[in-house]
Design a protein around this motif. Structure first.
Motif, PDB file in Angstrom:
ATOM      1  N   SER A  97       0.809  -1.220   0.000  1.00 44.80           N
ATOM      2  CA  SER A  97       0.000   0.000   0.000  1.00 44.80           C
ATOM      3  C   SER A  97       0.842   1.270   0.000  1.00 44.80           C
ATOM      4  O   SER A  97       0.319   2.350  -0.271  1.00 44.80           O
ATOM      5  CB  SER A  97      -0.937   0.015   1.205  1.00 44.80           C
ATOM      6  OG  SER A  97      -0.182   0.039   2.389  1.00 44.80           O
ATOM      7  N   ASN A 125      -1.728   4.872   9.171  1.00 51.33           N
ATOM      8  CA  ASN A 125      -1.642   3.906   8.055  1.00 51.33           C
ATOM      9  C   ASN A 125      -0.864   2.672   8.496  1.00 51.33           C
ATOM     10  O   ASN A 125       0.047   2.221   7.808  1.00 51.33           O
ATOM     11  CB  ASN A 125      -0.927   4.539   6.858  1.00 51.33           C
ATOM     12  CG  ASN A 125      -1.678   5.720   6.290  1.00 51.33           C
ATOM     13  OD1 ASN A 125      -2.549   5.563   5.441  1.00 51.33           O
ATOM     14  ND2 ASN A 125      -1.362   6.904   6.768  1.00 51.33           N
ATOM     15  N   ASN A 164      -1.576  -5.997   4.700  1.00 50.01           N
ATOM     16  CA  ASN A 164      -1.204  -4.674   4.197  1.00 50.01           C
ATOM     17  C   ASN A 164       0.301  -4.504   4.423  1.00 50.01           C
ATOM     18  O   ASN A 164       0.752  -4.438   5.566  1.00 50.01           O
ATOM     19  CB  ASN A 164      -2.028  -3.625   4.958  1.00 50.01           C
ATOM     20  CG  ASN A 164      -1.608  -2.207   4.633  1.00 50.01           C
ATOM     21  OD1 ASN A 164      -0.849  -1.962   3.693  1.00 50.01           O
ATOM     22  ND2 ASN A 164      -2.094  -1.260   5.422  1.00 50.01           N
ATOM     23  N   GLU A 216       2.319   6.826  -1.435  1.00 48.05           N
ATOM     24  CA  GLU A 216       1.135   5.985  -1.181  1.00 48.05           C
ATOM     25  C   GLU A 216       0.560   5.504  -2.499  1.00 48.05           C
ATOM     26  O   GLU A 216       0.429   6.289  -3.442  1.00 48.05           O
ATOM     27  CB  GLU A 216       0.038   6.825  -0.507  1.00 48.05           C
ATOM     28  CG  GLU A 216       0.251   7.040   0.953  1.00 48.05           C
ATOM     29  CD  GLU A 216      -0.804   8.006   1.514  1.00 48.05           C
ATOM     30  OE1 GLU A 216      -1.670   8.507   0.757  1.00 48.05           O
ATOM     31  OE2 GLU A 216      -0.750   8.259   2.724  1.00 48.05           O
ATOM     32  N   GLU A 217       0.163   4.264  -2.549  1.00 45.95           N
ATOM     33  CA  GLU A 217      -0.530   3.761  -3.728  1.00 45.95           C
ATOM     34  C   GLU A 217      -1.891   4.438  -3.809  1.00 45.95           C
ATOM     35  O   GLU A 217      -2.519   4.722  -2.790  1.00 45.95           O
ATOM     36  CB  GLU A 217      -0.736   2.237  -3.650  1.00 45.95           C
ATOM     37  CG  GLU A 217       0.556   1.437  -3.688  1.00 45.95           C
ATOM     38  CD  GLU A 217       1.273   1.417  -5.032  1.00 45.95           C
ATOM     39  OE1 GLU A 217       1.241   2.445  -5.752  1.00 45.95           O
ATOM     40  OE2 GLU A 217       1.896   0.407  -5.341  1.00 45.95           O
TER      41      GLU A 217
END
Ligand code: DHB
Ligand code: FE
Length: 284
Positions: free
Chosen positions: A5, A47, A182, A282-283
């Motif tokens: 991610s 995140n 993730n 970030e993707e």
């Protein structure tokens, strides 16, 4: 399936670890450096990954001239912070992820990248300083970490292009792991610095910032930089930057997907002998 991610890039200067461990982060010399990581520590909380795949280099701590693996993946359940001459850093042990690590080893080796498999090693400032910068001083690190050591200390070192291609193979490996994890991939070390010889103390802000620009927008061009250019422009230890290309090669846009978003960018001199660079992608 597991997915990547985000990717994180940061220098690993050992004196940063000492400043944290000795409570000096608010001193005038260090304050501007740590200010640049305030965002990052909050971002890590917001995140939180399930696993960090942490690309770093060992500095003749776990390995030595007796053994020089080009690429080594940690498949152990845990790793202790190394004693680099002043006692081990007072930081938590690093908990590994043997399941994902051995899956990545299987997949990447079958994709023709010859990895050394490491079931026991201590981890030095190359790994623990990035964790401290991103996570602060917790009782335990927020998630398991897979250490991935790259030889950038003893020639011959791998090319940026090979590192970039390896990153692609790591992405494929992560995406074929049958658990919804993730995963963040971190590329650490750099930026410009030279610790020895007549050019000791070399810093090249222009090269560093152009490298950050390229890494974001033209990753293939960054991957094509030959190793001699790192040494000439970024100093003998600037070659640590090839490790950033492993993380960048694992992002979606260079594997047929969308461009990542720049969540954070920071650059600072001085920090010991090294220019500190930091990026979070970030993707989308
Ligand atoms: C320094 C930087 C490094 O990358 C390292 O491994 C050791 C020392 C420094 O800036 O002092
Ligand atoms: Fe280093």
């Amino acid at each position: 399936m597991a997915r990547i991610s985000a990717s994180v890039y940061t220098s690993h200067v050992p004196a940063i670890g000492a400043a944290i461990d000795l409570g000096k982060t608010a001193e005038p010399y260090w304050q501007p450096l740590f200010k640049g990581y305030e965002y990052s520590k909050q971002w890590m909380k917001d995140n939180k990954p399930d696993v960090v795949f942490l690309v770093y280099n060992d500095h003749a701590t776990a390995f030595s001239l007796e053994m020089i693996p080009t690429f080594a993946i940690g498949t152990a359940a845990e790793y202790q912070p190394a004693d680099e001459g002043y006692g081990a850093r007072p930081v938590p042990k690093v908990v590994g992820h043997p399941g994902l690590a051995s899956h990545i080893a299987q997949s990447v080796i079958q994709d023709d990248f010859d990895l050394t498999i490491v079931n026991k090693m201590d981890v030095d400032h190359g790994l623990t300083v990035p964790l401290s910068l991103m996570c602060g001083q917790p009782q335990a690190w927020p998630c398991p970490v897979i250490p991935f050591a790259v030889n950038v200390v003893q020639y011959p070192v791998p090319s940026g292009q090979r590192c970039f291609n390896l990153g692609k193979a790591i992405r494929k490996a992560v995406e074929s792991y049958d658990e919804p994890l993730n995963v963040h991939i971190w590329g650490t070390g750099g930026m410009s610095h030279q610790l020895q010889g007549p050019r000791a103390g070399l810093i090249n802000k222009e090269f560093d910032n152009a490298f950050l620009d390229k890494l974001i927008d033209e990753p293939q061009a960054a991957a094509a930089i030959p190793h001699i250019d790192y040494v000439r422009e970024a100093g003998s230890e600037g070659i640590e930057l090839v490790m950033w290309l492993i993380a960048r090669g694992a992002m979606a846009d260079v594997n047929g997907g969308a461009k990542p978003r720049v969540a954070h960018r920071f650059y600072h001199v001085p920090a010991s002998n090294t220019a500190v660079g930091h990026l979070i992608l970030e993707e989308s």
